[in-house]
Design a protein around this motif. Structure first.
Motif, PDB file in Angstrom:
ATOM      1  N   ARG A  69     -10.822   1.249   5.289  1.00 24.05           N
ATOM      2  CA  ARG A  69     -10.415  -0.145   5.530  1.00 24.05           C
ATOM      3  C   ARG A  69      -9.534  -0.254   6.771  1.00 24.05           C
ATOM      4  O   ARG A  69      -9.719  -1.147   7.606  1.00 24.05           O
ATOM      5  N   LEU A 106      -1.032   5.841   5.308  1.00 21.79           N
ATOM      6  CA  LEU A 106      -1.118   5.162   4.018  1.00 21.79           C
ATOM      7  C   LEU A 106       0.252   5.046   3.365  1.00 21.79           C
ATOM      8  O   LEU A 106       0.547   4.046   2.700  1.00 21.79           O
ATOM      9  N   PHE A 166      -9.694   6.141  -3.794  1.00 23.84           N
ATOM     10  CA  PHE A 166      -8.648   5.265  -3.248  1.00 23.84           C
ATOM     11  C   PHE A 166      -8.334   5.640  -1.802  1.00 23.84           C
ATOM     12  O   PHE A 166      -8.288   4.788  -0.917  1.00 23.84           O
ATOM     13  N   GLU A 173      -9.148   3.242   1.421  1.00 22.99           N
ATOM     14  CA  GLU A 173      -8.028   2.703   2.201  1.00 22.99           C
ATOM     15  C   GLU A 173      -8.064   3.180   3.652  1.00 22.99           C
ATOM     16  O   GLU A 173      -7.794   2.400   4.567  1.00 22.99           O
ATOM     17  N   LEU A 196       0.836  -1.201   0.000  1.00 16.88           N
ATOM     18  CA  LEU A 196       0.000   0.000   0.000  1.00 16.88           C
ATOM     19  C   LEU A 196       0.871   1.252   0.000  1.00 16.88           C
ATOM     20  O   LEU A 196       0.596   2.211  -0.729  1.00 16.88           O
TER      21      LEU A 196
END
Length: 210
Positions: free
Chosen positions: A59, A174, A52, A56, A4
């Motif tokens: 999540r 991230l 995105f 993310e 990631l």
């Protein structure tokens, strides 16, 4: 394997949200000179990239902080990302100002947090960590529990690592400095000779002269 961190680093470089200028440094608002500049707000202008980031962060919160009762964005950069994430997770959203309004209700926190709520803070960028942790303190003073923070990017400065540890805040990002520099080198955005200069800067950014 593409992680990631590397995938997002590549996406930020592609839209020029991250700029590396080892020979032509920027001057930050703090007065620090830096060969590195990150502007995550640019991700908002690209629908696929905006999605995105939203997915993310959502999540990560579901995996790492499933007990979250609310999402808080840090003004101003993380307000849109925080609101998008709160919408995905169907959770209440607030944002935390850098200082109280000078009129009206003079709020520091905009929105409603109920005492005892477990809050995840969303941030766009971590440098020294000072403004992010001020937001954490404001939420704690509102009788809520900050169970973690998720940010798009961190420079990984030692001063920030210590500040988050002292404040007992779990930080997940991230992507980060190492991933961005590695990806920038891989795609030819910077040269091998630039990496040492960038690393020298990150070790002591306050005193780096360029």
């Amino acid at each position: 394997m593409q992680t990631l961190e590397k995938i997002f680093a590549n996406k930020l470089l592609n839209v020029k949200a991250i700029k590396l200028q080892p020979t032509n440094p920027f001057t930050w608002a703090s007065g620090w000179r830096s060969p590195f500049y990150c502007d995550n707000r640019k991700t908002l202008s690209y629908p696929e990239l905006r999605t995105f980031v939203k997915i993310e962060i959502s999540r990560i919160i579901m995996e790492r902080f499933p007990e979250a009762d609310a999402i808080a964005g840090v003004a101003t950069g993380a307000i849109p990302q925080g609101a998008l994430v709160a919408d995905v997770l169907a959770l209440p959203f607030v944002y935390v100002r850098s200082k109280p309004k000078d009129h009206g209700l003079e709020n520091l926190i905009e929105g409603e947090l109920k005492p005892g709520m477990k809050v995840v803070v969303v941030e766009d960028l971590i440098s020294t960590g000072g403004s992010s942790l001020k937001a954490v303190e404001a939420i704690r003073q509102n009788a809520c529990d900050v169970i973690g923070m998720v940010a798009a990017y961190t420079y990984g400065f030692d001063v920030a690592t210590k500040a988050f540890r002292d404040a007992k805040v779990t930080l997940v990002t991230l992507t980060n400095y190492e991933a961005v520099v590695a990806e920038a080198l891989r795609i030819g955005y910077i040269k091998d000779t630039d990496v040492q200069l960038l690393n020298d800067w990150r070790r002591d950014p306050a005193n780096w002269k360029g």
